[in-house]
Write a protein that holds these residues in place. Sequence first.
Motif, short mmCIF file in Angstrom:
data_model
loop_
_atom_site.label_atom_id
_atom_site.label_comp_id
_atom_site.label_asym_id
_atom_site.label_seq_id
_atom_site.Cartn_x
_atom_site.Cartn_y
_atom_site.Cartn_z
N ILE A 151 0.87 -1.18 0.00
CA ILE A 151 0.00 0.00 0.00
C ILE A 151 0.90 1.23 0.00
CG2 ILE A 151 -1.83 1.24 1.21
CD1 ILE A 151 -2.65 -1.35 2.54
N CYS A 152 0.82 2.04 -1.03
CA CYS A 152 1.76 3.16 -1.13
C CYS A 152 1.11 4.35 -1.81
CB CYS A 152 3.02 2.74 -1.87
SG CYS A 152 2.72 1.89 -3.43
N ALA A 153 1.77 5.49 -1.67
CA ALA A 153 1.30 6.73 -2.28
C ALA A 153 2.51 7.53 -2.74
CB ALA A 153 0.45 7.53 -1.31
N GLY A 154 2.34 8.28 -3.83
CA GLY A 154 3.43 9.13 -4.33
C GLY A 154 4.69 8.35 -4.63
N SER A 155 5.83 8.90 -4.19
CA SER A 155 7.10 8.23 -4.44
C SER A 155 7.29 7.01 -3.54
CB SER A 155 8.26 9.20 -4.23
OG SER A 155 8.22 9.80 -2.95
N GLY A 156 6.31 6.74 -2.67
CA GLY A 156 6.35 5.52 -1.87
C GLY A 156 6.23 4.26 -2.72
N ILE A 157 5.97 4.42 -4.01
CA ILE A 157 5.91 3.28 -4.92
C ILE A 157 7.28 2.63 -5.10
CG2 ILE A 157 6.28 4.74 -6.94
CD1 ILE A 157 4.17 1.51 -6.82
N THR A 188 -2.14 7.98 -6.09
CA THR A 188 -1.39 9.05 -6.72
C THR A 188 -2.37 10.16 -7.13
OG1 THR A 188 0.22 9.53 -8.48
CG2 THR A 188 -1.53 7.97 -8.99
N GLN A 189 -1.86 11.26 -7.66
CA GLN A 189 -2.73 12.39 -7.94
C GLN A 189 -3.61 12.17 -9.17
OE1 GLN A 189 -0.03 15.73 -8.18
NE2 GLN A 189 0.09 15.95 -5.96
N THR A 190 -3.00 11.86 -10.29
CA THR A 190 -3.72 11.67 -11.55
C THR A 190 -3.06 10.53 -12.32
OG1 THR A 190 -2.30 13.17 -12.82
CG2 THR A 190 -4.17 14.17 -11.67
N PRO A 191 -3.71 10.02 -13.34
CA PRO A 191 -3.05 9.01 -14.17
C PRO A 191 -1.71 9.48 -14.74
CG PRO A 191 -5.39 9.06 -14.66
CD PRO A 191 -5.12 10.22 -13.73
N GLU A 192 -1.63 10.78 -15.07
CA GLU A 192 -0.39 11.31 -15.63
C GLU A 192 0.72 11.38 -14.60
OE1 GLU A 192 -3.82 12.14 -17.91
OE2 GLU A 192 -3.38 12.84 -15.86
N LEU A 214 -5.16 1.12 -8.75
CA LEU A 214 -4.71 2.50 -8.75
C LEU A 214 -5.81 3.41 -8.21
CD1 LEU A 214 -2.93 2.63 -12.24
CD2 LEU A 214 -1.91 2.21 -10.00
N SER A 215 -5.42 4.40 -7.44
CA SER A 215 -6.37 5.32 -6.83
C SER A 215 -5.87 6.75 -7.05
CB SER A 215 -6.48 5.03 -5.33
OG SER A 215 -7.30 5.98 -4.68
N TYR A 216 -6.79 7.66 -7.42
CA TYR A 216 -6.38 9.02 -7.77
C TYR A 216 -7.04 10.05 -6.84
CZ TYR A 216 -5.15 6.44 -11.97
OH TYR A 216 -4.63 5.52 -12.84
N SER A 217 -6.26 11.05 -6.47
CA SER A 217 -6.77 12.07 -5.54
C SER A 217 -7.18 13.37 -6.20
CB SER A 217 -5.69 12.37 -4.49
OG SER A 217 -4.52 12.91 -5.10
N ARG A 218 -6.83 13.57 -7.48
CA ARG A 218 -7.11 14.85 -8.13
C ARG A 218 -7.74 14.66 -9.51
NH1 ARG A 218 -1.85 18.75 -6.75
NH2 ARG A 218 -1.96 18.53 -4.47
N LEU A 219 -8.83 13.94 -9.54
CA LEU A 219 -9.56 13.78 -10.79
C LEU A 219 -10.51 14.97 -10.97
CD1 LEU A 219 -10.39 9.97 -10.68
CD2 LEU A 219 -8.67 11.12 -12.07
N PRO A 220 -10.99 15.21 -12.19
CA PRO A 220 -11.95 16.31 -12.40
C PRO A 220 -13.14 16.22 -11.46
CG PRO A 220 -11.20 15.42 -14.50
CD PRO A 220 -10.65 14.51 -13.43
N VAL A 221 -13.69 17.37 -11.09
CA VAL A 221 -14.75 17.42 -10.08
C VAL A 221 -16.00 16.67 -10.51
CG1 VAL A 221 -13.96 19.58 -9.06
CG2 VAL A 221 -15.52 19.65 -11.03
#
Length: 374
Positions: A151-157, A188-192, A214-221
Amino acid sequence: MLNKLLSIVHPWLIKTLGRDRLEYVASNTINELTQRLDPFIWTYDCKVKVIAIRQETADTKTFVLLPNQHFTAAIAGQHIELSSIGPDHSANRCYTLSEITAETVSITVKLNPEGEVSPWLHHQAEVGMIFNSSLARGKFVHRDQDKVLFICAGSGITPAFSMINDLLAQSNNAKKSSDSKIGLFYRTQTPENTIFSKRLTELESENRNVKVELSYSRLPVDIVTPSFIDQLMSAYPDIKQQHVYLCGPELFRNDVIQYLESVDFDLDNLDVEQFTLPVISSPQESGEISTLEGDVSVTLKSQNINFVIPASDCDKTLLEAAEEQGIVMEHGCRSGMCGSCKTNLVSGEVSGNKIGRSIYPCTAFPASNEIILE
C-alpha cells in the motif's frame, strides 16, 4: 575523450571481472597516478556513477547508477545514502532503490521545487557524474510471506516496485508458477502523475498472481470516486489475511493504519517505511509520561545484552541510552526514517516511534521499568 572511454570501460569491468576480482586488482594497483586517472575505480570509497537518466512523469526521474567494486549486493526494498551532492556538494540524502540488477541500481526521485537536492538532481545531474554512496541498508524488505499487499502513495511506490519485481524474478528463476499472491494499492494524484504507470499495467497483465489497484486524488470534479479507504476495502476485502507493506506520506500512512486498527488487523503483519521525518517528542516535551520511578532494565535478546537506564535519563532515546554505555545497536539516519534500527518489542512499553510491536530505538523512549527487545 577519457570520460567517453571510461563510460564504456566501467560497465565492462564490473560485468566481466565482477566486483570481487575488480576490488582485488584495484587495491593492488592503487597509487597517486591511478587515482588521478580514474577516481571511480582506484579509490577506497564506495561510489556510484550515473549511466542513464529516464523521465518517468513530468516531475519524476529515474537515475540508473553503476556502483563501483566496493558496493555489495542490495536487497529489494533497501536504500542508499548519497553524500556530497546538491548545489554546494554538501548535502546527504537517502533514496530507496527502485530497481536492482546484477550490475546497476536505480533511484527514482520526485521533484520538490522548494527542496535543495531534488531540483539539483533534476536540472543539473548528468550521465557520467559520480557520487559517494553508502552500502545498501534498511529492513523494509520482503520476508517470504505467501500473501503480500503493498500500500503506497506518491514516491512511496519505489520500494514496492523493487520488491514486486524481485519476487517475480525469484519465481521465474525457479522456473515454476508461484502460489504467492501479490497485491498493490497505489494512491497518486492523476493518471499522468502515476510513476511506472505503463510497467505497472504490464506487471498485472503478464502475471496472474499480481493485482494492481490505482487510486487518484485529483480527478476532475465531475468524476465521483469513493474515498481511497473505501476503494482499498473493496479491492482487498481479505486484507487481514495478507502481510502489508506501507509506504507514503505521513497523513496517508496514518489513515491506512487507523483503518487497519479498525478492522482488528494484526499489526505484527505490517511493515512501514517512512520517507518524511516523523514528528517525535520526548516524553517530557509531549507530556506523555512523567519521569519513571526507578531505573529501566533493557534487554537486547538478539545480542544477549542487558543494560540499565537511570530514571533521570528516560528523556533519552533507547539508542542514545545504549550508546552512552558503549553498547552498539544497528542504526542509520537516527531520525526514524530509514528503518535500520527497527526491532520488535517483546515485553514492556515504549513511547515515541512505534507501530504495533515494531519500534524504532532511535526515536523511541522507555515507558516502563522493564523492556525486552528482540
